[in-house]
Design a protein around this motif. Structure first.
Motif, PDB file in Angstrom:
ATOM      1  N   LYS A 590      10.459  22.206  -7.129  1.00 53.82           N
ATOM      2  CA  LYS A 590       9.496  23.922  -6.908  1.00 53.82           C
ATOM      3  C   LYS A 590      10.256  24.782  -5.500  1.00 53.82           C
ATOM      4  O   LYS A 590      10.163  24.408  -4.518  1.00 53.82           O
ATOM      5  N   VAL A 591       9.559  25.654  -6.237  1.00 53.57           N
ATOM      6  CA  VAL A 591      10.077  26.863  -4.152  1.00 53.57           C
ATOM      7  C   VAL A 591       8.585  27.359  -4.247  1.00 53.57           C
ATOM      8  O   VAL A 591       7.578  27.498  -4.761  1.00 53.57           O
ATOM      9  N   CYS A 592       8.677  27.103  -2.947  1.00 60.16           N
ATOM     10  CA  CYS A 592       7.330  27.788  -2.325  1.00 60.16           C
ATOM     11  C   CYS A 592       6.878  28.518  -2.340  1.00 60.16           C
ATOM     12  O   CYS A 592       7.811  29.994  -2.487  1.00 60.16           O
ATOM     13  N   PRO A 593       5.318  29.278  -1.936  1.00 61.02           N
ATOM     14  CA  PRO A 593       4.669  30.135  -2.286  1.00 61.02           C
ATOM     15  C   PRO A 593       5.861  30.603  -1.261  1.00 61.02           C
ATOM     16  O   PRO A 593       5.611  32.901  -1.551  1.00 61.02           O
ATOM     17  N   THR A 594       6.040  30.753  -0.061  1.00 65.73           N
ATOM     18  CA  THR A 594       6.508  32.266   0.616  1.00 65.73           C
ATOM     19  C   THR A 594       8.071  32.408   0.499  1.00 65.73           C
ATOM     20  O   THR A 594       8.409  32.848   1.158  1.00 65.73           O
ATOM     21  N   MET A 595       8.835  31.830  -0.177  1.00 69.41           N
ATOM     22  CA  MET A 595       9.820  31.954  -0.852  1.00 69.41           C
ATOM     23  C   MET A 595      11.012  31.501   0.459  1.00 69.41           C
ATOM     24  O   MET A 595      11.937  32.047   1.297  1.00 69.41           O
ATOM     25  N   LYS A 596      10.021  30.153   1.093  1.00 75.64           N
ATOM     26  CA  LYS A 596      11.658  30.335   2.686  1.00 75.64           C
ATOM     27  C   LYS A 596      12.512  28.938   2.040  1.00 75.64           C
ATOM     28  O   LYS A 596      13.494  28.605   2.628  1.00 75.64           O
ATOM     29  N   TYR A 597      11.561  27.327   1.166  1.00 70.73           N
ATOM     30  CA  TYR A 597      12.064  26.321   1.352  1.00 70.73           C
ATOM     31  C   TYR A 597      12.571  26.313  -0.901  1.00 70.73           C
ATOM     32  O   TYR A 597      11.246  26.646  -1.242  1.00 70.73           O
ATOM     33  N   ILE A 598      13.424  25.563  -1.042  1.00 71.68           N
ATOM     34  CA  ILE A 598      13.461  25.001  -2.112  1.00 71.68           C
ATOM     35  C   ILE A 598      13.135  23.308  -1.841  1.00 71.68           C
ATOM     36  O   ILE A 598      13.357  22.849  -1.342  1.00 71.68           O
ATOM     37  N   ILE A 599      12.093  22.402  -2.963  1.00 76.02           N
ATOM     38  CA  ILE A 599      11.910  21.364  -2.977  1.00 76.02           C
ATOM     39  C   ILE A 599      12.627  20.496  -4.626  1.00 76.02           C
ATOM     40  O   ILE A 599      11.781  20.850  -5.321  1.00 76.02           O
ATOM     41  N   SER A 600      12.988  19.741  -4.021  1.00 79.59           N
ATOM     42  CA  SER A 600      13.289  18.851  -5.408  1.00 79.59           C
ATOM     43  C   SER A 600      13.099  17.312  -5.106  1.00 79.59           C
ATOM     44  O   SER A 600      13.343  16.914  -4.375  1.00 79.59           O
ATOM     45  N   CYS A 601      13.045  16.502  -6.587  1.00 78.32           N
ATOM     46  CA  CYS A 601      12.776  15.554  -5.973  1.00 78.32           C
ATOM     47  C   CYS A 601      13.067  14.767  -6.968  1.00 78.32           C
ATOM     48  O   CYS A 601      13.556  15.076  -7.645  1.00 78.32           O
ATOM     49  N   GLY A 602      13.555  14.010  -6.687  1.00 77.55           N
ATOM     50  CA  GLY A 602      14.974  12.711  -7.290  1.00 77.55           C
ATOM     51  C   GLY A 602      13.966  11.627  -8.088  1.00 77.55           C
ATOM     52  O   GLY A 602      13.309  10.675  -7.523  1.00 77.55           O
ATOM     53  N   ALA A 603      15.086  10.760  -9.593  1.00 78.96           N
ATOM     54  CA  ALA A 603      14.792  10.061  -9.930  1.00 78.96           C
ATOM     55  C   ALA A 603      14.566   8.741  -9.272  1.00 78.96           C
ATOM     56  O   ALA A 603      14.443   7.350  -8.880  1.00 78.96           O
ATOM     57  N   ASP A 604      15.777   8.694  -7.640  1.00 74.94           N
ATOM     58  CA  ASP A 604      15.725   7.510  -6.580  1.00 74.94           C
ATOM     59  C   ASP A 604      15.066   7.212  -5.748  1.00 74.94           C
ATOM     60  O   ASP A 604      15.044   6.418  -4.888  1.00 74.94           O
ATOM     61  N   GLY A 605      13.980   8.390  -5.646  1.00 76.60           N
ATOM     62  CA  GLY A 605      12.839   8.327  -4.874  1.00 76.60           C
ATOM     63  C   GLY A 605      13.508   9.253  -3.678  1.00 76.60           C
ATOM     64  O   GLY A 605      11.838   9.055  -2.804  1.00 76.60           O
ATOM     65  N   SER A 606      14.805   9.737  -4.050  1.00 74.15           N
ATOM     66  CA  SER A 606      14.436  11.122  -2.574  1.00 74.15           C
ATOM     67  C   SER A 606      14.291  12.526  -3.131  1.00 74.15           C
ATOM     68  O   SER A 606      13.272  13.177  -3.883  1.00 74.15           O
TER      69      SER A 606
END
Length: 614
Positions: A590-606
């Motif tokens: 997910k790219v945040c609405p204000t384009m400050k961060y990118i969040i990535s979610c893993g199958a390893d729980g991270s």
């Protein structure tokens, strides 16, 4: 931070949520008493103990990190990995987080590591497929000695401990094997001697040596502890005799006082006096204890569990405080509220968590036992948190209090895979394993079905609505994406490809669609007539599982089975940045609405938080 050198620019990793709790003794307190080190996927996190818990990262491994250790001086950190063939050990300079040496000799996996007291030697154990022991010269990074660890009667060694006063003596233990090795200081070669155990057979899980090098304690899967004399190599006693530790001793550490800290498979942490084997104090945690890390002389300890929790314990009264709790199952989805980057929600197994983005601290935690949350989203105003579950139910929570507002049963047969709120805020759309897409209207105390469409022949993997809520596009495992008229509940366009589509997104102007799937390609499509504009291969191996486009439409982000987060320019489809660190498949980005961060979610729980590149 240190990053892997590649042709692509590296994304800046800002923080992580996660802890490799299944790594034996993976949680380590640095001798400076100010930093915690722990593995997370293919990276090692260096986290400040006090204050804002600033994180730095040691990135260089290609596979999952299997062991971590710090030298007594604190100058060096060593870590080993699991790989498909050659397993690398990386020797790090802690001060500047740089790589001192890469050591490659073991096959498939590195099982355990230990530094000698003066940092002269590093001893490594291979995994079950390797079964060898290697002595390395820390200064040059060259191997001095390599030999199998089995004595011919027992199995291979799985744990190791160096003497505290001598650079030339260390102990290895494993399944029915317990040996002391003496290193020849001139040649670097070592000679083993079996410990005389008087016929007692055990599988050793953990080793610790007393400060004066007189006694060695070995935790076993039988739930007892073996004590033997290091100089005579003779078993002295085994205890406790009656009240053994349930599910085995998983970790044992000796204090300067001579008392033992014992962690068990049942989640018990106990302070034990070895002269009588009586338990002085104990506490219970959830999940198997995999690490006990002492801060300083042991006035404070940190306990790591298989459930990926880090618990702070005071030695004086054994009062415990949860330092961090991380998902121990795949993170299935994440979402930001409209217009803000300060919060985001994620779901994993039976839990939904709302996080404060800048600090990565949990703000609210929700749980529905015995069910798995597959999708989570905020409504347009951010006043409701909608979630889809594997039992086919949509559950609505209040994000401020966590209270359950309503439940809609049988929202989808086979489970709700996707929940998407409309931009007007009064409706939402669900898609599930039954291949049907339903539109629901939200009322004060429940919902009402407005209509449904069903032309897909496989599970729905993603849905996105147009800005006016009149159109929706859905992707499915049947190899099709369909653009729907949500006012007439009819199909407007269909896109077919030789791929199982995993995600579909509108470009912000809604003139084009982007799709990704198992063919490793990102495809550009015309929304108006469904024609293919172009397709570009974006992964060398494995499916591309997730996709998001920035709010300005200039960049898009992908993730998948190759474990790499990739940022592309939209117009040229040129890869601009690569994010390295995940050890499992990337399930959602997910790219945040204000384009400050990118969040990535893993199958390893991270969950990784990256700086959005300028």
């Amino acid at each position: 931070f240190f990053f892997l050198a590649t042709n692509m620019a590296e994304l800046e990793l800002l923080s992580t949520i996660g802890f490799g709790g299944n790594v034996p003794s993976g949680l380590v307190v640095h001798p400076d008493r100010e930093h915690l080190l722990y593995p997370l996927g293919s990276s090692i996190v260096v986290e400040g103990i006090a204050g804002k818990r600033k994180q730095a990262f040691l990135l260089g491994h290609a596979g999952n990190v299997t062991c971590v250790t710090v030298s007594k001086s604190g100058e060096f950190v060593a870590s080993g990995e699991k790989s498909s063939f050659d397993a690398t050990i990386i020797l790090w300079n802690f001060a500047d987080r740089s790589i001192a040496h890469k050591l490659t000799l073991h096959k498939v996996a590195v099982g355990a590591l230990a530094f000698s007291p003066t940092d002269k030697y590093l001893v490594s154990l291979g995994g079950l497929d390797d079964g060898t022991l290697t002595i390395w010269d820390v200064a040059t990074g060259k191997p001095l000695f390599n030999k199998g660890t089995s004595n011919g009667r027992g199995g291979v060694a799985s744990c190791i401990a160096f003497a505290n006063q001598s650079d030339t003596t260390f102990v290895c233990g494993g399944n029915n094997t317990l040996r002391v090795w003496d290193i020849n200081a001139d040649t670097g070669k070592a000679v083993p001697q079996d410990v005389t155990t008087r016929g007692i057979q055990r599988e050793i899980t953990s080793l610790t040596v007393s400060d004066n090098d007189k006694a060695v304690y070995a935790g076993t899967t039988s739930g007892d502890i073996m004590q033997f004399d290091l100089s005579q190599r003779l078993l002295q006693q085994v205890g406790p005799e009656r009240q053994k530790f349930q599910k085995g001793v998983s970790v044992v550490t000796v204090l300067k006082s001579g008392d033992l800290l014992v962690g068990s498979g049942s989640g018990t942490v106990a302070l034990v006096k070895p002269s009588t084997w009586k338990t002085i104090r104990k506490l219970s945690v959830e999940g198997r204890v995999t690490s006990i890390a002492l801060r300083g002389d042991g006035h404070e300890l940190f306990v790591g569990t298989e459930k990926c929790a880090i618990i702070r314990v005071s030695h004086a009264d054994f009062q415990q405080e949860l330092r961090s709790s991380c998902p121990d199952a795949p993170v299935n989805d994440a979402c930001f509220p409209n217009g803000t980057s300060d919060l985001f929600a994620s779901c994993s197994a039976s839990d939904i968590t709302i996080w404060h983005t800048p600090t990565s601290k949990p703000v609210l935690e929700l749980s529905v036992p015995n069910h798995t949350c597959r999708s989570v989203t905020f409504n347009a105003s951010g006043t409701l948190l909608l979630s889809g579950w594997d039992d086919g139910t949509v559950r609505c929570f209040l994000p401020e209090s966590g209270a359950l507002k309503w439940e809609q049963y049988d929202a989808s047969g086979g489970g709700v895979n996707v929940v998407v709120g409309t931009n007007c805020g009064t409706k939402f759309v669900t898609g599930g394993a039954d291949s049907q897409i339903r539109l629901w209207r939200i009322f004060e105390k429940g919902v009402e079905l407005q209509g449904l469409v069903s032309e897909h022949a496989g599970e729905i993997t993603s849905i996105m609505l147009s800005k006016n809520d009149e159109e929706a596009v859905s992707s499915s495992l049947d190899g099709s994406c369909i653009v729907w008229d949500m006012t007439k509940f009819s199909r407007k366009q269909i896109i077919m490809a030789n791929s199982l589509f995993m995600a579909v997104k509108y470009r912000p102007d809604e003139a084009q669609l982007l799709t990704v799937g198992t063919d490793r390609k990102v495809a550009y499509w015309e929304t108006y007539d469904g024609t293919l504009i172009r397709e570009v291969e974006v992964a060398r191996a494995g499916a591309v599982k997730c996709l998001d486009i920035s709010a300005d439409g200039q960049k898009f982000v992908t993730g998948g089975e190759d474990k790499l987060l990739k940022v592309f320019s939209y117009r040229e489809c040129e890869r601009l940045f690569t994010g390295v660190g995940h050890a499992g498949d990337i399930i959602q980005v997910k790219v945040c609405p204000t384009m400050k961060y990118i969040i990535s979610c893993g199958a390893d729980g991270s969950i990784f938080r990256w700086a959005y590149p300028e």
